[in-house]
Design an enzyme around this catalytic site. Structure first.
Site, PDB file in Angstrom:
ATOM      1  N   HIS A 504       0.825  -1.207   0.000  1.00 47.98           N
ATOM      2  CA  HIS A 504       0.000   0.000   0.000  1.00 47.98           C
ATOM      3  C   HIS A 504       0.863   1.263   0.000  1.00 47.98           C
ATOM      4  O   HIS A 504       0.650   2.158   0.814  1.00 47.98           O
ATOM      5  CB  HIS A 504      -0.940   0.010   1.206  1.00 47.98           C
ATOM      6  CG  HIS A 504      -2.101  -0.945   1.100  1.00 47.98           C
ATOM      7  ND1 HIS A 504      -3.054  -1.074   2.083  1.00 47.98           N
ATOM      8  CD2 HIS A 504      -2.463  -1.801   0.127  1.00 47.98           C
ATOM      9  CE1 HIS A 504      -3.951  -1.977   1.718  1.00 47.98           C
ATOM     10  NE2 HIS A 504      -3.611  -2.451   0.536  1.00 47.98           N
ATOM     11  N   HIS A 547      -8.457  -0.501   2.034  1.00 50.56           N
ATOM     12  CA  HIS A 547      -7.589  -0.903   0.926  1.00 50.56           C
ATOM     13  C   HIS A 547      -7.654   0.245  -0.088  1.00 50.56           C
ATOM     14  O   HIS A 547      -8.601   1.021  -0.110  1.00 50.56           O
ATOM     15  CB  HIS A 547      -8.082  -2.205   0.322  1.00 50.56           C
ATOM     16  CG  HIS A 547      -7.927  -3.374   1.249  1.00 50.56           C
ATOM     17  ND1 HIS A 547      -7.018  -4.372   1.043  1.00 50.56           N
ATOM     18  CD2 HIS A 547      -8.563  -3.686   2.407  1.00 50.56           C
ATOM     19  CE1 HIS A 547      -7.104  -5.255   2.022  1.00 50.56           C
ATOM     20  NE2 HIS A 547      -8.036  -4.868   2.874  1.00 50.56           N
TER      21      HIS A 547
HETATM   22  P1  FAD Z   1      -1.236   1.109 -10.872  1.00 55.84           P
HETATM   23  O1  FAD Z   1      -2.555   0.441 -10.880  1.00 55.84           O
HETATM   24  O2  FAD Z   1      -0.077   0.308 -10.419  1.00 55.84           O
HETATM   25  O3  FAD Z   1      -0.994   1.644 -12.351  1.00 55.84           O
HETATM   26  C1  FAD Z   1       0.249   2.077 -12.822  1.00 55.84           C
HETATM   27  C2  FAD Z   1       0.397   1.638 -14.275  1.00 55.84           C
HETATM   28  O4  FAD Z   1       1.468   2.344 -14.862  1.00 55.84           O
HETATM   29  C3  FAD Z   1       0.705   0.169 -14.430  1.00 55.84           C
HETATM   30  O5  FAD Z   1      -0.158  -0.400 -15.380  1.00 55.84           O
HETATM   31  C4  FAD Z   1       2.153   0.158 -14.916  1.00 55.84           C
HETATM   32  O6  FAD Z   1       2.482  -0.937 -15.738  1.00 55.84           O
HETATM   33  C5  FAD Z   1       2.242   1.464 -15.644  1.00 55.84           C
HETATM   34  N1  FAD Z   1       3.588   2.031 -15.718  1.00 55.84           N
HETATM   35  C6  FAD Z   1       4.469   2.217 -14.706  1.00 55.84           C
HETATM   36  N2  FAD Z   1       5.578   2.818 -15.148  1.00 55.84           N
HETATM   37  C7  FAD Z   1       5.391   3.035 -16.470  1.00 55.84           C
HETATM   38  C8  FAD Z   1       6.189   3.643 -17.492  1.00 55.84           C
HETATM   39  N3  FAD Z   1       7.391   4.169 -17.213  1.00 55.84           N
HETATM   40  N4  FAD Z   1       5.707   3.672 -18.759  1.00 55.84           N
HETATM   41  C9  FAD Z   1       4.481   3.164 -19.038  1.00 55.84           C
HETATM   42  N5  FAD Z   1       3.691   2.593 -18.115  1.00 55.84           N
HETATM   43  C10 FAD Z   1       4.145   2.535 -16.842  1.00 55.84           C
HETATM   44  N6  FAD Z   1      -5.997  -2.606  -3.061  1.00 55.84           N
HETATM   45  C11 FAD Z   1      -7.288  -2.877  -2.798  1.00 55.84           C
HETATM   46  O7  FAD Z   1      -8.138  -1.985  -2.868  1.00 55.84           O
HETATM   47  N7  FAD Z   1      -7.697  -4.126  -2.414  1.00 55.84           N
HETATM   48  C12 FAD Z   1      -6.814  -5.171  -2.322  1.00 55.84           C
HETATM   49  O8  FAD Z   1      -7.210  -6.278  -1.968  1.00 55.84           O
HETATM   50  C13 FAD Z   1      -5.461  -4.915  -2.642  1.00 55.84           C
HETATM   51  N8  FAD Z   1      -4.548  -5.918  -2.618  1.00 55.84           N
HETATM   52  C14 FAD Z   1      -3.311  -5.709  -3.153  1.00 55.84           C
HETATM   53  C15 FAD Z   1      -2.467  -6.797  -3.362  1.00 55.84           C
HETATM   54  C16 FAD Z   1      -1.243  -6.626  -4.001  1.00 55.84           C
HETATM   55  C17 FAD Z   1      -0.346  -7.815  -4.240  1.00 55.84           C
HETATM   56  C18 FAD Z   1      -0.847  -5.333  -4.424  1.00 55.84           C
HETATM   57  C19 FAD Z   1       0.462  -5.128  -5.123  1.00 55.84           C
HETATM   58  C20 FAD Z   1      -1.660  -4.238  -4.185  1.00 55.84           C
HETATM   59  C21 FAD Z   1      -2.901  -4.411  -3.562  1.00 55.84           C
HETATM   60  N9  FAD Z   1      -3.788  -3.350  -3.377  1.00 55.84           N
HETATM   61  C22 FAD Z   1      -5.081  -3.604  -3.025  1.00 55.84           C
HETATM   62  C23 FAD Z   1      -3.370  -1.974  -3.678  1.00 55.84           C
HETATM   63  C24 FAD Z   1      -3.915  -1.438  -4.991  1.00 55.84           C
HETATM   64  O9  FAD Z   1      -4.130  -2.465  -5.919  1.00 55.84           O
HETATM   65  C25 FAD Z   1      -2.965  -0.381  -5.567  1.00 55.84           C
HETATM   66  O10 FAD Z   1      -2.714   0.582  -4.574  1.00 55.84           O
HETATM   67  C26 FAD Z   1      -3.561   0.330  -6.771  1.00 55.84           C
HETATM   68  O11 FAD Z   1      -3.994  -0.594  -7.739  1.00 55.84           O
HETATM   69  C27 FAD Z   1      -2.558   1.302  -7.371  1.00 55.84           C
HETATM   70  O12 FAD Z   1      -3.171   2.037  -8.402  1.00 55.84           O
HETATM   71  P2  FAD Z   1      -2.385   3.189  -9.175  1.00 55.84           P
HETATM   72  O13 FAD Z   1      -3.344   3.787 -10.113  1.00 55.84           O
HETATM   73  O14 FAD Z   1      -1.698   4.063  -8.200  1.00 55.84           O
HETATM   74  O15 FAD Z   1      -1.226   2.440  -9.981  1.00 55.84           O
END
Ligand code: FAD
Length: 570
Positions: A504, A547
């Site tokens: 997280h 979460h």
């Molecule tokens: P992300 O969803 O990570 O999106 C970032 C995107 O950018 C990715 O697709 C990546 O490939 C892309 N990217 C990165 N760098 C580059 C680049 N340089 N060029 C092009 N593309 C790039 N949350 C919950 O609500 N419930 C849960 O049960 C839960 N369990 C979890 C279990 C695990 C194992 C993990 C890892 C996380 C969990 N979380 C959970 C947390 C939650 O899923 C994340 O906090 C959330 O999805 C993050 O969203 P975001 O939009 O910040 O980034």
């Protein structure tokens, strides 16, 4: 061939980025490109299987970032998982759908982010949601809710799996927890989270498939001619115009793919949604950050802001497990969210005042660790805000998850609001090199103590009837390693040697006033730029008790409206 040009270029087609791409491209006269390093996982069983949590770990869709050696946890590294796919981390996560305590969102506004509070965010949680009302059988197995908390016409399917765990367990856990003063909570998604709950998940119940950001926000809309996703393409850095004065103006994003390196041009804005362990890195590679760090790698400073990459906050996860007497099947979503009062009972005021008297030292240590990049007074006020949430507003102190699997009863847990602060910074001007990620787990002894205290509380739960009748011997940590009446230091040793990241990470490009350590303003615009925003977990300034995804979807929904409203022509 004319260079690719779009109104908005979004870096990262993950949880947040796809929401923004979807909402902006609702307007047919707006063109949107999404740059995503990963590929489609629409038919990947490691992503779609409801019981498949963990299958994607360490596969090619897991970034599996390695941390620096963790000084306060025996020097060992940790793995921080994140999804590399259309849908981002939502494609590999645990599906738990819990929001936040209302007062935690209210503090966003209290610290200076005008317009961000529970009342303004709540409609956006609902806007994103397609709640699937539980069937009578699911209700029988513990699914419970208040319909006023849920939206039914949003894109994101939220509900319970068809195959829920044996219904006898719900009253057993509930009766046990009541004896330890943890009440039952019908629905934690209305801003009051404390208690025992059978919370919903992000799941498509009818299809029996895990729901993710791509299934919700991208695939049904992929035919829009003004929405383009560019996959298997890595964003290196933002490209700026030539102006030397005033706010920096982004003209596009430099990307690398099998076709080589090129620029994707943005006529209006560049939006970073690459996640909290990537968006601050892209800012630094683009010249936005701490000059001491940028100059080390010969990156010209475009915007001097030492807060970029600081304020990294994560949680730590451990698990106890017991031999089960019964053979449970189905998918469990049982969680207890006890307050500090419920965990500490009559010791609460001692614990609270001892932490309170340490906050000034914590703030000094965080400022020192950052080499002065963050101001001690800012850290102190953030830590005080957090202390108030825990000890005055009674937000949940820990999440305790009950996972009955065949013949084993597992309980994973994490304290929700640790005080430790870390950071993330580039180690090279080469965008393919992983950044230095240091969450500083257990930087403050109190965080280790809290985690150990929750572990002891869980042992007490499993020693209390009727749950005690359901389990036999403790497997983990087991009485050999941590005997009954073990000292606090034995518990702490176990926590420190067996913990993992709770995945997280937040706060690395915080939404805060600039003089308080902010990287983006309340419009999520990066300070010192005219047209760059960050919209992902990086902007969440304080760790949340829920979460993360539910809140990230809501933040991205609200941010999309802010963007649309800022262009009156739309
Ligand atoms: P992300 O969803 O990570 O999106 C970032 C995107 O950018 C990715 O697709 C990546 O490939 C892309 N990217 C990165 N760098 C580059 C680049 N340089 N060029 C092009 N593309 C790039 N949350 C919950 O609500 N419930 C849960 O049960 C839960 N369990 C979890 C279990 C695990 C194992 C993990 C890892 C996380 C969990 N979380 C959970 C947390 C939650 O899923 C994340 O906090 C959330 O999805 C993050 O969203 P975001 O939009 O910040 O980034």
């Amino acid at each position: 061939e004319a260079p690719a040009r779009y109104d908005f270029v979004i870096v990262g087609g993950g949880t947040s980025g796809l929401v923004v791409a979807n909402r902006l491209s609702e307007k047919p006269d707006i063109t949107v490109a999404v740059i995503e390093a990963g590929d489609s996982v629409f038919n990947n069983p490691n992503v779609t299987t409801v019981t498949g949590y963990g299958l994607a770990f360490d596969s090619d869709i897991d970034w599996a970032y390695k941390t620096e050696d963790q000084t306060y946890a025996d020097g060992k590294k940790q793995t921080m998982r994140a999804g590399k796919a259309i849908g981002g981390t939502s494609t590999i996560n645990g599906m738990s759908y819990t929001r936040a305590q209302d007062v935690q969102i209210d503090v966003w506004e209290a610290v200076g982010n005008k317009g961000w509070n529970w009342n303004t965010l709540f409609p956006y949680y609902k806007k994103s949601e397609h709640f699937q009302v539980p069937t009578p059988d699911q209700v029988d197995h513990g699914a419970d809710y208040y319909s006023s908390y849920h939206g039914t016409s949003g894109p994101l399917k939220v509900g319970w799996p068809y195959f829920m765990t044996n219904s006898s367990l719900v009253p057993a856990i509930d009766q046990t927890l009541r004896q330890l003063d943890v009440p039952y909570n019908r629905d934690v998604n209305g801003g009051q989270m404390v208690g025992f709950t059978v919370h919903p998940d992000t799941i498509d119940r009818e299809a029996n498939i895990r729901e993710d950001a791509a299934r919700a926000y991208y695939w049904p809309y992929q035919a829009r001619p003004n929405l383009k996703i560019i996959t298997n393409t890595y964003a290196n850095k933002i490209i700026w115009d030539d102006s030397k004065h005033g706010d920096a103006v982004a003209t596009g994003v430099e990307v690398t793919s099998v076709n080589g390196t090129e620029t994707i041009y943005a006529s209006k804005e560049v939006i970073l949604s690459a996640g909290s362990l990537k968006s601050p890195v892209i800012l630094e590679l683009s010249g936005i950050g701490n000059p001491d760090i940028l100059e080390k790698y010969d990156i010209p400073v475009k915007v001097n802001n030492t807060a970029v990459g600081e304020n990294l906050q994560d949680e730590t996860n451990n698990g106890l497990s017991y031999q089960g007497r019964e053979f449970y099947i189905g998918t469990a979503t049982f969680s207890a969210l006890p307050s500090a009062q419920q965990i500490y009972g009559d010791k609460l005021s001692d614990v609270a005042s001892s932490i309170n008297s340490s906050l000034a030292d914590y703030a000094k240590a965080v400022a020192n660790f950052s080499n002065g990049a963050v101001k001690e007074e800012n850290v102190l006020s953030a830590l005080q805000t957090q202390w108030d949430l825990i000890f005055k507003s009674d937000v949940p102190f820990a999440e305790i998850v009950f996972v009955p699997i065949p013949k084993t009863f597992l309980s994973e847990f994490w304290t929700l609001l640790p005080f430790s602060r870390g950071n993330i910074h580039i180690k090279s001007a080469d965008p393919t090199r992983q950044a230095s990620i240091n969450p500083n787990y257990f930087m403050f002894g109190q965080d280790l103590t809290s985690q150990a205290d929750v572990a002891q509380f869980i042992r007490k739960i499993f020693h209390t009837a009727p749950l005690s009748d359901v389990v036999m011997d403790e497997n983990d940590p087991g009485l050999d390693l941590v005997p009954e009446n073990a000292t606090e230091s034995v518990w702490k040793d176990w926590v420190k040697t067996s913990y993992r990241s709770n995945f997280h990470p937040v706060g690395t490009a915080s939404m805060m006033p600039r003089d308080k350590g902010g990287v983006v303003n309340a419009q999520l615009k990066v300070y010192g730029t005219k047209n760059v925003r960050v919209i992902d977990a990086s902007v969440v300034p304080f760790q949340l008790c829920g979460h993360l995804t539910s809140t990230l979807y809501a933040v991205a929904e609200r941010a999309s409206d802010l963007i649309k409203n800022s262009y009156t022509a739309y």
